[in-house]
Design a protein around this motif. Structure first.
Motif, PDB file in Angstrom:
ATOM      1  N   GLU A 142       0.548  -1.286   0.376  1.00 41.52           N
ATOM      2  CA  GLU A 142       0.087   0.002  -0.185  1.00 41.52           C
ATOM      3  C   GLU A 142       0.900   1.381   0.468  1.00 41.52           C
ATOM      4  O   GLU A 142      -0.132   3.033  -0.168  1.00 41.52           O
ATOM      5  CB  GLU A 142      -0.982   0.033   0.904  1.00 41.52           C
ATOM      6  CG  GLU A 142       0.069  -0.156   2.534  1.00 41.52           C
ATOM      7  CD  GLU A 142       0.016  -1.153   2.918  1.00 41.52           C
ATOM      8  OE1 GLU A 142      -0.381  -1.617   4.582  1.00 41.52           O
ATOM      9  OE2 GLU A 142      -0.141  -2.345   2.945  1.00 41.52           O
ATOM     10  N   TYR A 143       1.963   1.850   0.228  1.00 42.62           N
ATOM     11  CA  TYR A 143       3.155   2.540   0.095  1.00 42.62           C
ATOM     12  C   TYR A 143       4.141   2.123  -1.078  1.00 42.62           C
ATOM     13  O   TYR A 143       4.957   2.982  -0.550  1.00 42.62           O
ATOM     14  CB  TYR A 143       3.848   2.589   1.386  1.00 42.62           C
ATOM     15  CG  TYR A 143       3.557   2.950   2.230  1.00 42.62           C
ATOM     16  CD1 TYR A 143       2.972   4.142   2.933  1.00 42.62           C
ATOM     17  CD2 TYR A 143       2.492   1.433   3.640  1.00 42.62           C
ATOM     18  CE1 TYR A 143       2.206   3.782   4.308  1.00 42.62           C
ATOM     19  CE2 TYR A 143       1.901   2.030   4.579  1.00 42.62           C
ATOM     20  CZ  TYR A 143       1.781   3.191   5.186  1.00 42.62           C
ATOM     21  OH  TYR A 143       0.997   3.704   5.768  1.00 42.62           O
ATOM     22  N   SER A 148       7.075   8.721  -8.118  1.00 40.75           N
ATOM     23  CA  SER A 148       7.516   8.960  -7.123  1.00 40.75           C
ATOM     24  C   SER A 148       9.059  10.191  -7.809  1.00 40.75           C
ATOM     25  O   SER A 148       9.145   9.995  -8.845  1.00 40.75           O
ATOM     26  CB  SER A 148       9.412   7.975  -7.099  1.00 40.75           C
ATOM     27  OG  SER A 148       9.255   6.553  -8.027  1.00 40.75           O
ATOM     28  N   THR A 154      15.859  12.401   1.051  1.00 43.20           N
ATOM     29  CA  THR A 154      13.237  12.408   0.226  1.00 43.20           C
ATOM     30  C   THR A 154      13.633  11.809  -0.907  1.00 43.20           C
ATOM     31  O   THR A 154      13.964  12.874  -1.886  1.00 43.20           O
ATOM     32  CB  THR A 154      13.688  14.114   0.714  1.00 43.20           C
ATOM     33  OG1 THR A 154      13.930  14.302   2.107  1.00 43.20           O
ATOM     34  CG2 THR A 154      12.428  14.308   0.795  1.00 43.20           C
ATOM     35  N   GLY A 156       9.737  11.389  -2.130  1.00 42.62           N
ATOM     36  CA  GLY A 156       8.183  11.212  -2.600  1.00 42.62           C
ATOM     37  C   GLY A 156       7.218  10.857  -2.981  1.00 42.62           C
ATOM     38  O   GLY A 156       8.056   9.800  -4.256  1.00 42.62           O
ATOM     39  N   LYS A 163      -2.169   8.298  -2.571  1.00 40.69           N
ATOM     40  CA  LYS A 163      -2.300   9.208  -1.105  1.00 40.69           C
ATOM     41  C   LYS A 163      -0.753   9.534  -1.402  1.00 40.69           C
ATOM     42  O   LYS A 163      -0.276   8.536  -2.714  1.00 40.69           O
ATOM     43  CB  LYS A 163      -2.541   8.043  -0.152  1.00 40.69           C
ATOM     44  CG  LYS A 163      -3.057   8.070   1.310  1.00 40.69           C
ATOM     45  CD  LYS A 163      -3.304   7.018   2.034  1.00 40.69           C
ATOM     46  CE  LYS A 163      -5.113   6.978   2.733  1.00 40.69           C
ATOM     47  NZ  LYS A 163      -4.966   6.932   3.640  1.00 40.69           N
ATOM     48  N   VAL A 164      -0.146  10.873  -0.901  1.00 47.89           N
ATOM     49  CA  VAL A 164       0.779  10.897  -1.474  1.00 47.89           C
ATOM     50  C   VAL A 164       1.519  10.838   0.506  1.00 47.89           C
ATOM     51  O   VAL A 164       1.296  12.052   0.961  1.00 47.89           O
ATOM     52  CB  VAL A 164       1.254  12.588  -1.986  1.00 47.89           C
ATOM     53  CG1 VAL A 164       2.200  12.656  -1.548  1.00 47.89           C
ATOM     54  CG2 VAL A 164      -0.113  12.478  -2.753  1.00 47.89           C
ATOM     55  N   TRP A 165       3.383  10.053   0.159  1.00 46.28           N
ATOM     56  CA  TRP A 165       3.555  10.574   1.380  1.00 46.28           C
ATOM     57  C   TRP A 165       5.119  10.618   0.902  1.00 46.28           C
ATOM     58  O   TRP A 165       5.589  10.461  -0.382  1.00 46.28           O
ATOM     59  CB  TRP A 165       3.418   8.771   1.885  1.00 46.28           C
ATOM     60  CG  TRP A 165       4.031   7.882   1.698  1.00 46.28           C
ATOM     61  CD1 TRP A 165       3.591   6.470   0.648  1.00 46.28           C
ATOM     62  CD2 TRP A 165       5.614   7.418   2.410  1.00 46.28           C
ATOM     63  NE1 TRP A 165       4.013   6.462   1.298  1.00 46.28           N
ATOM     64  CE2 TRP A 165       5.439   5.959   1.144  1.00 46.28           C
ATOM     65  CE3 TRP A 165       6.410   7.708   2.478  1.00 46.28           C
ATOM     66  CZ2 TRP A 165       6.683   5.056   1.321  1.00 46.28           C
ATOM     67  CZ3 TRP A 165       7.717   6.692   2.523  1.00 46.28           C
ATOM     68  CH2 TRP A 165       7.744   5.720   2.096  1.00 46.28           C
ATOM     69  N   ILE A 166       5.797  11.382   1.934  1.00 44.96           N
ATOM     70  CA  ILE A 166       7.255  12.065   1.705  1.00 44.96           C
ATOM     71  C   ILE A 166       8.457  11.283   2.907  1.00 44.96           C
ATOM     72  O   ILE A 166       7.696  11.146   4.083  1.00 44.96           O
ATOM     73  CB  ILE A 166       7.537  13.539   1.967  1.00 44.96           C
ATOM     74  CG1 ILE A 166       6.336  14.352   0.649  1.00 44.96           C
ATOM     75  CG2 ILE A 166       9.159  14.284   2.006  1.00 44.96           C
ATOM     76  CD1 ILE A 166       5.978  15.092   1.213  1.00 44.96           C
ATOM     77  N   CYS A 167       9.290  10.667   2.544  1.00 46.95           N
ATOM     78  CA  CYS A 167      10.076   9.877   3.373  1.00 46.95           C
ATOM     79  C   CYS A 167      11.829  10.831   3.605  1.00 46.95           C
ATOM     80  O   CYS A 167      11.757  10.678   2.926  1.00 46.95           O
ATOM     81  CB  CYS A 167      10.442   8.621   3.357  1.00 46.95           C
ATOM     82  SG  CYS A 167      11.390   7.612   4.188  1.00 46.95           S
TER      83      CYS A 167
END
Length: 177
Positions: A142-143, A148, A154, A156, A163-167
């Motif tokens: 799911e991630y 990307s 970093t 994205g 969903k958008v996530w930033i690591c």
């Protein structure tokens, strides 16, 4: 699929569904060269900052580095995924992609090679966050990215769920004394 000006604005490169890259004279519109060698659609092109080299990314899951004057293929990287955005860093030693930065300062090699990634990135299957081509963090399904972007340490990620996530991460290095 993609066009890019050389940094001196004298030439324009185009990426095409016909598996070729063409280099055009930006003043006259004349086709200067047709670069052949990909076995899939060419998705993205980018000139190096000195305008001497051209990179192309294809649906055949390779990236090629070309001599922009002679049209000779200098390097071929098997990246294992389709890339849609490529660009050289200002030194020409690194090619930025949506899964990480590929070192391109090695001598010319005609046989396809696995890329050597610099810094943070994603594995070609999107299952891992990587650092210098080493798997660091496994991503649950799911991630995993449908798109990307990578900038240093970093990442994205746009997931299929919308969903958008930033690591952002830090890597501890052990030094021998």
């Amino acid at each position: 699929m993609s066009v890019a000006f050389s940094h001196d604005s004298a030439r324009l490169a185009s990426a095409s569904y016909d598996q070729t890259v063409k280099i055009w004279d930006a003043s006259s519109g004349a086709c200067l060269q047709t670069l052949e060698g990909h076995s899939g659609w060419v998705m993205s092109v980018a000139f190096s900052h000195d305008s001497a080299r051209l990179a192309s990314a294809s649906s055949d899951k390779t990236v090629k580095i070309w001599d922009a004057s002679s049209g000779a293929c200098l390097q071929t990287f098997k990246v294992g995924t389709e890339l849609f955005k490529i660009s050289f860093d200002t030194t020409g030693s690194c090619l930025y992609t949506e899964i990480g930065a590929i070192s391109v300062d090695a001598p010319s090699v005609t046989d396809p090679q696995s890329p050597r990634y610099q810094g943070g990135g994603l594995s070609s299957d999107g299952a891992w966050i990587t650092y210098n081509s080493e798997n660091l963090v496994w991503l649950p399904s799911e991630y995993r990215p449908s798109c990307s972007a990578v900038s240093g340490k970093t990442i994205g990620i746009g997931a299929g769920s919308g969903k958008v996530w930033i690591c952002s991460f830090e890597v501890d290095t052990v030094q021998d004394s």
